[in-house]
Design a protein around this motif. Structure first.
Motif, PDB file in Angstrom:
ATOM      1  N   SER A   1       2.434   6.917   5.111  1.00  0.00           N
ATOM      2  CA  SER A   1       3.016   6.226   3.953  1.00  0.00           C
ATOM      3  C   SER A   1       3.923   7.143   3.145  1.00  0.00           C
ATOM      4  O   SER A   1       4.668   6.678   2.280  1.00  0.00           O
ATOM      5  CB  SER A   1       1.904   5.694   3.045  1.00  0.00           C
ATOM      6  OG  SER A   1       1.307   6.752   2.306  1.00  0.00           O
ATOM      7  N   GLY A   2       3.825   8.455   3.385  1.00  0.00           N
ATOM      8  CA  GLY A   2       4.651   9.407   2.657  1.00  0.00           C
ATOM      9  C   GLY A   2       4.019   9.945   1.391  1.00  0.00           C
ATOM     10  O   GLY A   2       4.637  10.726   0.666  1.00  0.00           O
ATOM     11  N   ASN A   3       2.775   9.539   1.101  1.00  0.00           N
ATOM     12  CA  ASN A   3       2.089  10.012  -0.104  1.00  0.00           C
ATOM     13  C   ASN A   3       0.642  10.324   0.247  1.00  0.00           C
ATOM     14  O   ASN A   3      -0.197   9.425   0.308  1.00  0.00           O
ATOM     15  CB  ASN A   3       2.155   8.958  -1.210  1.00  0.00           C
ATOM     16  CG  ASN A   3       1.602   9.477  -2.538  1.00  0.00           C
ATOM     17  OD1 ASN A   3       0.926  10.502  -2.590  1.00  0.00           O
ATOM     18  ND2 ASN A   3       1.893   8.759  -3.611  1.00  0.00           N
ATOM     19  N   VAL A   4       0.346  11.591   0.486  1.00  0.00           N
ATOM     20  CA  VAL A   4      -0.988  11.969   0.948  1.00  0.00           C
ATOM     21  C   VAL A   4      -2.020  11.959  -0.169  1.00  0.00           C
ATOM     22  O   VAL A   4      -3.216  12.126   0.082  1.00  0.00           O
ATOM     23  CB  VAL A   4      -0.960  13.366   1.609  1.00  0.00           C
ATOM     24  CG1 VAL A   4      -0.074  13.353   2.841  1.00  0.00           C
ATOM     25  CG2 VAL A   4      -0.505  14.435   0.616  1.00  0.00           C
ATOM     26  N   GLN A   5      -1.599  11.753  -1.410  1.00  0.00           N
ATOM     27  CA  GLN A   5      -2.527  11.757  -2.534  1.00  0.00           C
ATOM     28  C   GLN A   5      -3.060  10.369  -2.867  1.00  0.00           C
ATOM     29  O   GLN A   5      -4.018  10.246  -3.629  1.00  0.00           O
ATOM     30  CB  GLN A   5      -1.844  12.348  -3.776  1.00  0.00           C
ATOM     31  CG  GLN A   5      -1.436  13.803  -3.618  1.00  0.00           C
ATOM     32  CD  GLN A   5      -2.611  14.705  -3.282  1.00  0.00           C
ATOM     33  OE1 GLN A   5      -3.681  14.599  -3.879  1.00  0.00           O
ATOM     34  NE2 GLN A   5      -2.416  15.590  -2.312  1.00  0.00           N
ATOM     35  N   GLU A   6      -2.450   9.330  -2.320  1.00  0.00           N
ATOM     36  CA  GLU A   6      -2.867   7.975  -2.658  1.00  0.00           C
ATOM     37  C   GLU A   6      -3.240   7.187  -1.413  1.00  0.00           C
ATOM     38  O   GLU A   6      -2.582   7.287  -0.374  1.00  0.00           O
ATOM     39  CB  GLU A   6      -1.749   7.236  -3.407  1.00  0.00           C
ATOM     40  CG  GLU A   6      -1.455   7.792  -4.785  1.00  0.00           C
ATOM     41  CD  GLU A   6      -0.463   6.933  -5.543  1.00  0.00           C
ATOM     42  OE1 GLU A   6       0.120   6.016  -4.917  1.00  0.00           O
ATOM     43  OE2 GLU A   6      -0.268   7.176  -6.743  1.00  0.00           O
ATOM     44  N   CYS A   7      -4.302   6.396  -1.538  1.00  0.00           N
ATOM     45  CA  CYS A   7      -4.695   5.515  -0.445  1.00  0.00           C
ATOM     46  C   CYS A   7      -3.737   4.326  -0.379  1.00  0.00           C
ATOM     47  O   CYS A   7      -3.220   3.866  -1.401  1.00  0.00           O
ATOM     48  CB  CYS A   7      -6.119   5.017  -0.659  1.00  0.00           C
ATOM     49  SG  CYS A   7      -7.359   6.329  -0.626  1.00  0.00           S
ATOM     50  N   VAL A   8      -3.515   3.837   0.815  1.00  0.00           N
ATOM     51  CA  VAL A   8      -2.600   2.720   1.029  1.00  0.00           C
ATOM     52  C   VAL A   8      -3.374   1.414   0.856  1.00  0.00           C
ATOM     53  O   VAL A   8      -4.438   1.228   1.452  1.00  0.00           O
ATOM     54  CB  VAL A   8      -1.964   2.798   2.431  1.00  0.00           C
ATOM     55  CG1 VAL A   8      -0.967   1.663   2.629  1.00  0.00           C
ATOM     56  CG2 VAL A   8      -1.282   4.154   2.625  1.00  0.00           C
TER      57      VAL A   8
END
Length: 403
Positions: free
Chosen positions: A234-241
């Protein structure tokens, strides 16, 4: 304050010496009372010594290597690094079915495609990339796994099949593939797809029931949007999809409803349902509470690839070994919860209780059920209704989710 490694060492020591791992003393006392009541009313109760495993890579003990024409990463280091060899398991060591077999007092269950194995105590049909729907290449769908069980069922007597535990974890790849191909589905579309998956699961459970299976242990799907590989994509490893986790939560709710209905429809149908979703989500958010240094990133690779060049030094400090699978330590904790936890985590029976439920009774006696009901706490509602608020945990800070 003891280090995480010391805490894990103590846990492992308790496991090796056979002590019961329970959430609290009251649950431990109730569990003993529950067994006592069972044995008083049913002195001829026999303990099942057979385990059949169905599912995907989380449970795969080596089947993938027998159907793939390409390199199977789980057959090579760093997979198996904690136990000294790569065995085809998608972890640094043992997986959940391995621990459950140990708790049952039987050997680890071999993959069914290893034809020379000893299948006395059951068989593992799970395989990486397995789905409920569709026909993906170089794997076995749930229907094909059950068909493989049918082809081999005469390896075990009818009594053995009826006393056995049937363990399931499957559906992750169905929803990950769906979310990838349908990034903005309507609520009706999401529900329709989940209904298709659940209908297929129901059909296969009934097939196994028809072959004598009576004791079913199912594990809810993980919050799929929190897997390191999914977050990285998703391009954001800090947030769950959001979407994959929403699909998993809806699946879990409908799966629980299905099990309740089957227990009413089918004579002797007994089950155990483990809230794996909350277990993983709690460990992602509050890693140190559960002896992990992190649940946000994987030990090996950046989420999608895993090699000897990018593996961490101490896998036991991580919840995830690679982008989709747990470390041996994560599998051990899940195994303990399935085996002996209380109704906060697993219900209406944990696996140890499920083993003791007699085959010749329609329902647990009223006094046993009354004793169980008296120990229930408010959080058990989470198991029975699976109302995941905003796909987050109900008793802590909300999980950060991205769309």
């Amino acid at each position: 304050k003891p280090s995480n490694r010391k805490l894990r060492s103590a846990t492992t020591t308790r496991h090796r010496f056979g002590f019961l791992s329970m959430a609290n003393p009251k649950s431990h006392l109730f569990s003993l009372s529950f067994f006592s009541l069972l044995l008083l009313h049913f002195p001829a109760v026999s303990l099942g010594q057979t385990l059949f495993v169905f599912g995907d890579s989380l449970y795969d003990a080596g089947n993938k290597q027998f159907v793939s024409s390409n390199r199977v990463d789980s057959r090579f280091p760093p997979y198996g690094v904690t136990v000294g060899e790569a065995t085809g398991r998608w972890s640094d060591g043992r997986i959940i079915p391995d621990y459950l077999a140990t708790f049952m007092g039987i050997p680890e269950i071999p993959p069914i495609l290893r034809g020379t194995a000893d299948f006395t105590h059951g068989a593992n049909f799970a395989i990486a990339d397995a789905t409920v729907l569709g026909s993906p290449p170089e794997t076995l769908t749930l229907s094909q796994q059950v068909m493989k069980f049918s082809d081999n069922k005469n390896k075990w007597t009818a009594q053995t099949r009826s006393e056995a535990i049937y363990l399931f974890y499957i559906g992750s790849d169905d929803y990950l593939n769906y979310a990838k191909n349908n990034p903005n589905p309507s609520d009706d579309q999401k529900e329709a797809f989940v209904d298709r998956v659940i209908t297929s699961v129901e059909a296969e459970l009934k097939v196994i029931y028809g072959y004598g299976g009576r004791k079913f242990a199912l594990q809810s799907l993980a919050p799929l949007g929190c897997l390191p590989a999914v977050k990285q994509a998703s391009g954001n490893v800090q947030e769950c999809v959001r979407l994959p986790s929403e699909m998993a939560a809806l699946h879990n709710k409908k799966l629980m409803q299905l099990l309740v209905e089957l227990s009413r429809q089918l004579s002797g149908f007994q089950y155990s349902f483990y809230d794996f979703f909350s277990s993983i989500q709690n460990r992602v958010i509050k890693s140190t509470t559960y002896t992990f240094e992190t649940g946000m990133v994987a030990c090996c690779g950046t989420g999608s690839s895993c090699s000897t060049n990018n593996v961490c030094a101490n896998p036991e400090d991580y919840l995830f070994f690679d982008g989709k699978h747990l470390t041996q330590e994560g599998n051990l904790q899940a195994g303990h919860l399935i085996w002996g936890s209380d109704p906060e985590v697993i219900g209406p029976n944990n696996l140890r209780e499920l083993l003791f439920i007699p085959l010749d009774t329609e329902v647990i006696l009223a006094d046993i059920q009354e004793a169980r009901d008296s120990t229930r706490r408010p959080r058990q509602i989470k198991i029975e209704s699976l109302h995941y608020q905003e796909v987050g945990i109900s008793d802590g800070e909300p999980m950060a989710l991205s769309s």
